[in-house]
Design an enzyme around this catalytic site. Structure first.
Site, PDB file in Angstrom:
ATOM      1  N   GLU A 113     -10.866  -9.719   2.385  1.00  0.00           N
ATOM      2  CA  GLU A 113      -9.618  -9.377   3.081  1.00  0.00           C
ATOM      3  C   GLU A 113      -9.955  -9.268   4.559  1.00  0.00           C
ATOM      4  O   GLU A 113     -10.847  -8.496   4.946  1.00  0.00           O
ATOM      5  CB  GLU A 113      -9.036  -8.058   2.549  1.00  0.00           C
ATOM      6  N   ARG A 153       2.998  19.047   1.462  1.00  0.00           N
ATOM      7  CA  ARG A 153       3.511  20.251   0.806  1.00  0.00           C
ATOM      8  C   ARG A 153       2.705  20.612  -0.438  1.00  0.00           C
ATOM      9  O   ARG A 153       3.084  21.533  -1.143  1.00  0.00           O
ATOM     10  CB  ARG A 153       4.968  20.017   0.371  1.00  0.00           C
ATOM     11  N   HIS A 199      -5.532   3.668  -1.805  1.00  0.00           N
ATOM     12  CA  HIS A 199      -6.883   3.987  -1.307  1.00  0.00           C
ATOM     13  C   HIS A 199      -7.282   5.372  -1.799  1.00  0.00           C
ATOM     14  O   HIS A 199      -6.678   6.368  -1.406  1.00  0.00           O
ATOM     15  CB  HIS A 199      -6.845   3.934   0.227  1.00  0.00           C
ATOM     16  N   THR A 219      -6.918   6.084   9.755  1.00  0.00           N
ATOM     17  CA  THR A 219      -6.803   4.970   8.820  1.00  0.00           C
ATOM     18  C   THR A 219      -8.074   4.131   8.944  1.00  0.00           C
ATOM     19  O   THR A 219      -8.900   4.410   9.819  1.00  0.00           O
ATOM     20  CB  THR A 219      -5.524   4.144   9.107  1.00  0.00           C
ATOM     21  N   THR A 220      -8.230   3.135   8.072  1.00  0.00           N
ATOM     22  CA  THR A 220      -9.462   2.341   8.077  1.00  0.00           C
ATOM     23  C   THR A 220      -9.627   1.617   9.415  1.00  0.00           C
ATOM     24  O   THR A 220      -8.808   0.779   9.782  1.00  0.00           O
ATOM     25  CB  THR A 220      -9.417   1.309   6.927  1.00  0.00           C
ATOM     26  N   HIS A 270      -3.629  -4.885   7.594  1.00  0.00           N
ATOM     27  CA  HIS A 270      -3.810  -3.775   8.534  1.00  0.00           C
ATOM     28  C   HIS A 270      -2.972  -3.999   9.798  1.00  0.00           C
ATOM     29  O   HIS A 270      -3.179  -4.968  10.520  1.00  0.00           O
ATOM     30  CB  HIS A 270      -5.263  -3.539   8.943  1.00  0.00           C
ATOM     31  N   GLY A 271      -2.036  -3.094   9.995  1.00  0.00           N
ATOM     32  CA  GLY A 271      -1.208  -3.125  11.192  1.00  0.00           C
ATOM     33  C   GLY A 271      -0.133  -4.205  11.187  1.00  0.00           C
ATOM     34  O   GLY A 271       0.495  -4.454  12.212  1.00  0.00           O
ATOM     35  N   ASN A 322       0.854  -1.190   0.000  1.00  0.00           N
ATOM     36  CA  ASN A 322       0.000   0.000   0.000  1.00  0.00           C
ATOM     37  C   ASN A 322       0.893   1.244   0.000  1.00  0.00           C
ATOM     38  O   ASN A 322       1.719   1.415   0.892  1.00  0.00           O
ATOM     39  CB  ASN A 322      -0.891  -0.046   1.254  1.00  0.00           C
ATOM     40  N   GLU A 375      -8.389   0.508  -3.315  1.00  0.00           N
ATOM     41  CA  GLU A 375      -9.199   0.450  -2.094  1.00  0.00           C
ATOM     42  C   GLU A 375     -10.145   1.626  -2.104  1.00  0.00           C
ATOM     43  O   GLU A 375      -9.727   2.755  -2.426  1.00  0.00           O
ATOM     44  CB  GLU A 375      -8.236   0.638  -0.918  1.00  0.00           C
ATOM     45  N   ARG A 434      -9.469   7.972  -1.160  1.00  0.00           N
ATOM     46  CA  ARG A 434     -10.422   8.380  -0.116  1.00  0.00           C
ATOM     47  C   ARG A 434     -11.402   9.415  -0.657  1.00  0.00           C
ATOM     48  O   ARG A 434     -11.087  10.148  -1.587  1.00  0.00           O
ATOM     49  CB  ARG A 434      -9.647   8.970   1.072  1.00  0.00           C
ATOM     50  N   ARG A 444      -7.458  12.836   0.519  1.00  0.00           N
ATOM     51  CA  ARG A 444      -6.425  13.423   1.385  1.00  0.00           C
ATOM     52  C   ARG A 444      -5.008  12.997   1.014  1.00  0.00           C
ATOM     53  O   ARG A 444      -4.052  13.656   1.345  1.00  0.00           O
ATOM     54  CB  ARG A 444      -6.698  13.102   2.850  1.00  0.00           C
ATOM     55  N   HIS A 445      -4.860  11.833   0.350  1.00  0.00           N
ATOM     56  CA  HIS A 445      -3.504  11.468  -0.097  1.00  0.00           C
ATOM     57  C   HIS A 445      -3.525  11.102  -1.587  1.00  0.00           C
ATOM     58  O   HIS A 445      -3.134  11.898  -2.423  1.00  0.00           O
ATOM     59  CB  HIS A 445      -2.854  10.394   0.785  1.00  0.00           C
ATOM     60  N   ASP A 468      -0.165   4.520  -0.069  1.00  0.00           N
ATOM     61  CA  ASP A 468      -0.848   5.766   0.338  1.00  0.00           C
ATOM     62  C   ASP A 468       0.070   6.730   1.084  1.00  0.00           C
ATOM     63  O   ASP A 468      -0.033   7.947   0.938  1.00  0.00           O
ATOM     64  CB  ASP A 468      -2.006   5.452   1.306  1.00  0.00           C
ATOM     65  N   HIS A 469       0.956   6.164   1.917  1.00  0.00           N
ATOM     66  CA  HIS A 469       1.748   7.027   2.795  1.00  0.00           C
ATOM     67  C   HIS A 469       2.779   7.848   2.036  1.00  0.00           C
ATOM     68  O   HIS A 469       3.223   8.889   2.511  1.00  0.00           O
ATOM     69  CB  HIS A 469       2.395   6.206   3.910  1.00  0.00           C
TER      70      HIS A 469
HETATM   71  N1  PXP Z   1      -5.622  -3.423   3.731  1.00  0.00           N
HETATM   72  C1  PXP Z   1      -6.606  -2.511   3.843  1.00  0.00           C
HETATM   73  C2  PXP Z   1      -7.945  -2.859   3.309  1.00  0.00           C
HETATM   74  C3  PXP Z   1      -6.375  -1.244   4.429  1.00  0.00           C
HETATM   75  O1  PXP Z   1      -7.369  -0.351   4.535  1.00  0.00           O
HETATM   76  C4  PXP Z   1      -5.075  -0.934   4.867  1.00  0.00           C
HETATM   77  C5  PXP Z   1      -4.804   0.423   5.431  1.00  0.00           C
HETATM   78  O2  PXP Z   1      -4.846   1.371   4.435  1.00  0.00           O
HETATM   79  C6  PXP Z   1      -4.072  -1.902   4.702  1.00  0.00           C
HETATM   80  C7  PXP Z   1      -4.375  -3.144   4.164  1.00  0.00           C
HETATM   81  C8  PXP Z   1      -2.657  -1.642   5.107  1.00  0.00           C
HETATM   82  O3  PXP Z   1      -2.590  -1.353   6.469  1.00  0.00           O
HETATM   83  P1  PXP Z   1      -1.207  -0.854   7.078  1.00  0.00           P
HETATM   84  O4  PXP Z   1      -0.926   0.484   6.449  1.00  0.00           O
HETATM   85  O5  PXP Z   1      -1.500  -0.758   8.538  1.00  0.00           O
HETATM   86  O6  PXP Z   1      -0.179  -1.856   6.728  1.00  0.00           O
END
Ligand code: PXP
Length: 245
Positions: free
Chosen positions: A151, A18, A43, A100-101, A191-192, A7, A70, A45, A49-50, A9-10
């Site tokens: 998922e 910026r 994702h 986050t989700t 996630h996490g 992912n 996503e 959103r 936002r990103h 997004d970050h």
């Molecule tokens: N899968 C889904 C569906 C998510 O929403 C996220 C968070 O954006 C992730 C995976 C990845 O989570 P993490 O950034 O905590 O690894």
């Protein structure tokens, strides 16, 4: 071992701090692709936002590996998905204020709303995945919708702060994965997940793919920071030398 979806997004989050052009999430996705990622997750959103619409179009064009978009079921986002046609869409719940989700989609409660969206996406040739908590009733509802992928939200496992709790959460994930596989569903998780807690989830029999974002991008900062500083340092040293000549 399961496949790895990264992912990105970050990367876009840093860019948006910026409102600049860098770092470019598409460039990041291409690095992940050449490093062996099996898919890229982004994702879109509702508040953009990103990741933004342009990123989605560019990712679809640039990637040779699977592109997993996503998203929520907001009409403009669904329209964007139908227009761009990523390989896969993962439907997630979305709250404006969340960082986050948080938690999985309540497929049971939102069944009627999800039905036309899933059909529309499937008609466009897009594989549909639902991001759900590890609960039998959610798996059953997802299966009734006629989608082929789920998922599992691994947040409770990742947040468990004792070995006993973690083991209990892992057991749930193992049990639900086994159950969903008997229904013929493809099972992913995410996630996490971090470098220290991913292996037990990766070892769950029948697990198809893990989607990981925050920990990979966070670690990448430290893997790359030394080189980034050295290159800037050598630039400033060489420009000082040029000025002296
Ligand atoms: N899968 C889904 C569906 C998510 O929403 C996220 C968070 O954006 C992730 C995976 C990845 O989570 P993490 O950034 O905590 O690894």
């Amino acid at each position: 071992m399961p496949l790895l979806g990264v992912n990105i997004d970050h990367v876009a989050t840093i860019r948006q701090q910026r409102r600049a052009f860098e770092p470019d999430p598409v460039k990041a996705a291409l690095i992940c692709q050449s490093a062996g990622a099996d898919s890229i997750v982004a994702h879109l959103r509702e508040d953009r936002r990103h990741i933004n619409d342009k990123d989605i179009t560019a990712l679809k064009k640039a990637l040779q590996i699977r592109f997993n978009l996503e998203m929520s079921i907001a009409p403009d986002v669904v329209a964007m998905a139908c227009q761009t046609r990523p390989d896969q869409v993962t439907i997630v719940p979305e709250r404006r204020q969340e960082l986050t989700t948080e938690g999985g989609l309540d497929v049971v409660r939102n069944f009627k709303k999800l039905m036309p969206v899933c059909s529309k996406l499937k008609d466009r040739g897009i594989a549909v995945s639902l991001f759900i908590n590890a609960q039998i009733e959610q798996v059953d509802a997802a299966n009734k919708l006629g989608i082929s992928i789920i998922e599992l939200h691994t947040g409770c496992y990742a947040d468990a702060n004792t070995a006993r709790l973690r083991a209990a959460e892992l057991k749930k994930l193992i049990h639900i994965t086994r159950y969903a596989r008997t229904l013929g569903l493809e099972v992913n998780a995410g996630h996490g997940l971090k470098y220290h807690n991913t292996a037990p989830v990766a070892l769950i029999p029948g697990m198809h793919e893990l989607n990981i974002g925050h920990s990979i991008i966070s670690y990448a900062v430290f893997v790359g920071l030394e080189r980034a500083v050295k290159e800037m340092r050598s630039l400033s040293v060489s420009s000082t030398l040029k000025r002296r000549r």
